[in-house]
Design a protein around this motif. Structure first.
Motif, PDB file in Angstrom:
ATOM      1  N   ALA A  61       0.816  -1.214   0.000  1.00  0.00           N
ATOM      2  CA  ALA A  61       0.000   0.000   0.000  1.00  0.00           C
ATOM      3  C   ALA A  61       0.846   1.259   0.000  1.00  0.00           C
ATOM      4  N   LEU A  62       2.167   1.096  -0.159  1.00  0.00           N
ATOM      5  CA  LEU A  62       3.076   2.241  -0.136  1.00  0.00           C
ATOM      6  C   LEU A  62       3.579   2.558  -1.533  1.00  0.00           C
ATOM      7  N   ASP A  63       3.690   3.821  -1.826  1.00  0.00           N
ATOM      8  CA  ASP A  63       4.310   4.303  -3.057  1.00  0.00           C
ATOM      9  C   ASP A  63       5.719   4.771  -2.695  1.00  0.00           C
ATOM     10  N   LEU A  64       6.737   4.108  -3.222  1.00  0.00           N
ATOM     11  CA  LEU A  64       8.119   4.419  -2.884  1.00  0.00           C
ATOM     12  C   LEU A  64       8.748   5.265  -3.980  1.00  0.00           C
ATOM     13  N   ARG A  65       9.484   6.299  -3.562  1.00  0.00           N
ATOM     14  CA  ARG A  65      10.153   7.196  -4.502  1.00  0.00           C
ATOM     15  C   ARG A  65      11.560   7.494  -4.002  1.00  0.00           C
ATOM     16  N   GLU A  71      11.661   7.808  -0.058  1.00  0.00           N
ATOM     17  CA  GLU A  71      10.450   8.367   0.531  1.00  0.00           C
ATOM     18  C   GLU A  71       9.285   7.416   0.293  1.00  0.00           C
ATOM     19  N   ALA A  72       8.441   7.253   1.326  1.00  0.00           N
ATOM     20  CA  ALA A  72       7.276   6.375   1.223  1.00  0.00           C
ATOM     21  C   ALA A  72       6.005   7.183   1.445  1.00  0.00           C
ATOM     22  N   TYR A  73       5.011   6.926   0.588  1.00  0.00           N
ATOM     23  CA  TYR A  73       3.716   7.606   0.679  1.00  0.00           C
ATOM     24  C   TYR A  73       2.604   6.558   0.665  1.00  0.00           C
ATOM     25  N   HIS A  74       1.523   6.850   1.375  1.00  0.00           N
ATOM     26  CA  HIS A  74       0.357   5.975   1.343  1.00  0.00           C
ATOM     27  C   HIS A  74      -0.339   6.141  -0.008  1.00  0.00           C
ATOM     28  N   ARG A  75      -0.508   5.038  -0.725  1.00  0.00           N
ATOM     29  CA  ARG A  75      -1.138   5.106  -2.048  1.00  0.00           C
ATOM     30  C   ARG A  75      -2.574   5.636  -1.955  1.00  0.00           C
ATOM     31  N   GLY A  78      -2.094   9.539  -0.329  1.00  0.00           N
ATOM     32  CA  GLY A  78      -1.005  10.420  -0.727  1.00  0.00           C
ATOM     33  C   GLY A  78      -0.235  10.979   0.453  1.00  0.00           C
ATOM     34  N   HIS A  80       2.396  11.370   3.376  1.00  0.00           N
ATOM     35  CA  HIS A  80       3.773  10.928   3.553  1.00  0.00           C
ATOM     36  C   HIS A  80       3.857   9.953   4.715  1.00  0.00           C
TER      37      HIS A  80
END
Length: 307
Positions: A61-65, A71-75, A78, A80
């Motif tokens: 469920a994390l968006d990694l950049r 950095e990890a964001y909750h899909r 959004g 952080h």
């Protein structure tokens, strides 16, 4: 017997004071001790005040950049989730090895991070990687702008890192002068290989499947002219292999196990099965009835099938 109280003299105070100073200095030094590899994991934020900030997150469920750290964001929202940085280093590229994120940094370090609980699992330094990412010593390197240097480093970081899922997740790092393979479970080095003679590996043309990594190499003769090179194949559950190839060979993964190898206008394209570690027979060829790997999809009456 009676005891008489006696005031402490300055001489008797000094030893105790010295011990106290040593303890204070030791505590301060421990508090300011450099973190290995400059790791800094920021506490994650949450909009829900009742949520447990120490609870593991769902990695899917994390968006990694990347940039400048990980950095990890909750899909879903959004929001952080958390940050991971290394002092003095910039994250350039990430790829997933199973459920873990593998990051290439501009100082030549490769790191595995478990996103669910923000655990830094292992670091590995790859010799020569930082210099190749920067393009150090290459013709025209001193004329590149800062933006061009960043773009080059990002592109090369993406080319250098390959992750493979079977038999268990592992990581390959390729540079022109060296390729290394690490088991993701613990970062254990499983192989390292230098190209032979006057050859170099080509990270940009490297291909990965579910089972293996295929690394082409370019070679030159004593006059500096390109000559036939080859392809090195690497797996963690068996020995690797070597394939003959011309200097301009190109590869393309067809699926999770097969790779199309195109080697110029004279030699017909061929398919190599990285799971069977053998070439796929071409439809209609004399070797087809006896081949270790039959053509995918079979051969119909309409004649030979092209991959």
């Amino acid at each position: 017997m009676s005891w008489k109280s006696r005031a402490l003299s300055p001489r008797s105070i000094l030893p105790a004071l010295a011990v106290l100073l040593v303890l204070v200095a030791g505590a301060a030094a421990h508090a300011n001790k450099p973190v290995p590899f400059g790791d800094r994991v920021a506490a994650r934020s949450t909009a829900d005040a009742s949520a447990d900030p120490t609870a593991a997150l769902d990695a899917a469920a994390l968006d990694l950049r990347v940039g400048p750290g990980l950095e990890a964001y909750h899909r879903a929202t959004g929001e952080h989730a958390w940050s991971y940085h290394r002092e003095g280093a910039t994250a350039l590229y990430l790829a997933m090895a199973g459920e873990n994120a593998v990051v290439v940094w501009d100082d030549g370090l490769v790191t595995s991070v478990r996103p669910g609980d923000q655990q830094v699992r292992w670091h590995r330094a790859v010799p020569g990687l930082a210099d190749w990412l920067r393009g150090a010593g290459e013709p025209g390197a001193d004329k590149r702008t800062e933006e061009q240097r960043k773009q080059l480093a990002t592109e090369r970081a993406a080319a250098s890192l390959r992750t493979v899922g079977e038999p268990a997740p592992w990581v390959a790092v390729v540079t022109p002068e060296l390729t290394m393979g690490f088991r993701d479970a613990d970062g254990d080095l499983r192989y390292n290989s230098k190209p032979p003679g006057s050859c170099v590996y080509d990270p940009e043309r490297t291909v990965a499947t579910d089972h293996a990594v295929l690394v082409p190499r370019s070679c030159v003769n004593g006059s500096g002219q390109q000559v036939s090179g080859g392809i090195s194949g690497y797996r963690l559950d068996s020995t690797g292999w070597q394939l003959n190839a011309g200097p301009g060979v190109e590869m393309k993964a067809l699926d999770g196990r097969r790779v199309l190898i195109s080697d110029g206008p004279i030699v017909a394209p061929r398919v190599f099965d990285t799971w069977a570690a053998a070439p796929e027979a071409a439809c209609g060829s004399p070797a087809e009835p006896f081949a270790a790997v039959r053509p995918a999809g079979g051969c119909g009456e309409e004649g030979p099938q092209r991959p």
